[in-house]
Design an enzyme around this catalytic site. Sequence first.
Site: not given
Length: 270
Positions: A13-14, A76, A156, A188, A190
């Site tokens: 992933d990035s 990602c 985050e 996504c 997240h």
Amino acid sequence: MNDSRNLPIGVFDSGVGGLTVVRALMERLPLEHLIYYGDTARVPYGVKSRATIENYSAQIVSFLLAQRVKALVIACNTIAAVAGESIRAQAGGMPVIDVIAAGAKAALATSQNSHIAVIATNTTVNSNAYARAIHAQNPAARVQSQACPLLVPLVEEGWLDHDVTRLTVREYLKPILADDADTLVLGCTHYPLLKPLLRSEAPHLTLVDSAATTAASTAQALAAADLLRHDDGQPTRYRYCVSDIPLRFNSIGERFLGRSLGDIETVPLG
């Protein structure tokens, strides 16, 4: 005995979000060795050019291939949307699974009315990658995409059930709830952490978790290639590699993974 079965799966992933995919893989394939690479020194990828994303992705894949992985998981959405084709060419026939293809397949299998909504970052929405992947399998499907740029920093920050996050989600969901979509793709890595909040705000939508669907697709791909690891009595090994260890990485990473990260290796690239 196929010795390749004992090799690890490479997941990348990035940044840190792909750890939700690692978590899903641990749950779905508890016997599999995993090595994760997050390019935390160069995140975010979404503001970079296609050529740069392809170059960075190629460097990560080269590192993972040097670790003798048996399969690659693109955890990602940005990398999958921009560099998926070049990564598959670089992998040379090795199974390559990505979050977009897995999510599109699961969304079509889930939806009852072929009207699918996708929430994602600006870059993923602008790439139109989910719509292309869904329409490749069902040209008649309706795809409604909504960019949600504020959700990544809120996740985050750990504000998973904060009033600010709830109001932000409610605002992003307004155009989706005004229509008749029955399925919502979390586009996504997240966003799986927001599933309880999303369910409470949109109870009639069936959520498609890109992490869980990617883990399921990985299991299918390994089984088809006779690469599933068998229980040989040896413990499962997990490695975590990043290009930099930024402030708060451990706490954020453990929130995504749902467990302690343990030792983290710093492997700069480029």
